[in-house]
Design a protein around this motif. Structure first.
Motif, PDB file in Angstrom:
ATOM      1  N   THR A  48      -5.689   5.484  -4.270  1.00  0.00           N
ATOM      2  CA  THR A  48      -6.370   4.866  -3.126  1.00  0.00           C
ATOM      3  C   THR A  48      -7.531   5.707  -2.623  1.00  0.00           C
ATOM      4  N   GLU A  49      -7.560   6.988  -2.987  1.00  0.00           N
ATOM      5  CA  GLU A  49      -8.663   7.862  -2.567  1.00  0.00           C
ATOM      6  C   GLU A  49      -9.919   7.680  -3.414  1.00  0.00           C
ATOM      7  N   TYR A  60     -10.675   1.519  -1.709  1.00  0.00           N
ATOM      8  CA  TYR A  60      -9.430   0.764  -1.524  1.00  0.00           C
ATOM      9  C   TYR A  60      -9.398  -0.022  -0.207  1.00  0.00           C
ATOM     10  N   ALA A 120       0.819  -1.214   0.000  1.00  0.00           N
ATOM     11  CA  ALA A 120       0.000   0.000   0.000  1.00  0.00           C
ATOM     12  C   ALA A 120       0.852   1.263   0.000  1.00  0.00           C
ATOM     13  N   ALA A 121       2.013   1.220   0.622  1.00  0.00           N
ATOM     14  CA  ALA A 121       2.865   2.402   0.686  1.00  0.00           C
ATOM     15  C   ALA A 121       3.337   2.836  -0.702  1.00  0.00           C
ATOM     16  N   GLN A 122       3.298   1.946  -1.698  1.00  0.00           N
ATOM     17  CA  GLN A 122       3.763   2.279  -3.040  1.00  0.00           C
ATOM     18  C   GLN A 122       2.621   2.666  -3.979  1.00  0.00           C
ATOM     19  N   TRP A 157     -11.998   0.206  -6.997  1.00  0.00           N
ATOM     20  CA  TRP A 157     -11.216  -0.988  -6.720  1.00  0.00           C
ATOM     21  C   TRP A 157     -12.065  -2.240  -6.798  1.00  0.00           C
ATOM     22  N   PRO A 194      -0.063   5.251  -5.087  1.00  0.00           N
ATOM     23  CA  PRO A 194      -0.295   6.690  -4.868  1.00  0.00           C
ATOM     24  C   PRO A 194      -1.644   6.966  -4.199  1.00  0.00           C
ATOM     25  N   ASP A 195      -1.647   7.934  -3.298  1.00  0.00           N
ATOM     26  CA  ASP A 195      -2.887   8.339  -2.630  1.00  0.00           C
ATOM     27  C   ASP A 195      -3.958   8.728  -3.640  1.00  0.00           C
ATOM     28  N   SER A 196      -3.539   9.309  -4.760  1.00  0.00           N
ATOM     29  CA  SER A 196      -4.515   9.737  -5.760  1.00  0.00           C
ATOM     30  C   SER A 196      -5.323   8.560  -6.318  1.00  0.00           C
TER      31      SER A 196
END
Length: 94
Positions: free
Chosen positions: A12-13, A56, A4-6, A17, A8-10
């Motif tokens: 996952t927001e 997400y 998840a850290a890789q 999904w 992008p927030d753009s």
């Protein structure tokens, strides 16, 4: 699935999904079949029907059930993103 850290927030927001698992097509070749990321359902998802997509965090929760092989982001004409499928793009020689 990438950590998840890789991701992008753009991405996952957005509530775009699905989860997927490998299934065998007629003829024997494997394919990734998308499912709705609802842990209480095993309904298939559609890459053209936003009502079958999920946030997400819900996709990640569904992955913890071990019924699915991964999660995927669904690209849409309403978002600013595009993607390229590079499955099987390299030979054993690279």
């Amino acid at each position: 699935m990438r950590p998840a850290a890789q991701i992008p927030d753009s991405l996952t927001e957005l509530d775009q999904w699905v989860v997927w698992r490998y299934e065998t097509r007629a003829g024997g070749s494997p394919t990734k079949v998308p499912y709705q990321a609802d842990p209480n359902s095993s309904s298939m998802a559609s890459t053209t029907d936003p009502s079958t997509w999920a946030p997400y965090p819900l996709s990640q929760h569904s992955l913890s059930s071990n019924k699915y092989s991964g999660a995927g982001f669904v690209f849409s004409s309403s978002d600013p993103f595009c993607g390229i499928d590079v499955d099987d793009c390299l030979t054993d020689e690279g």
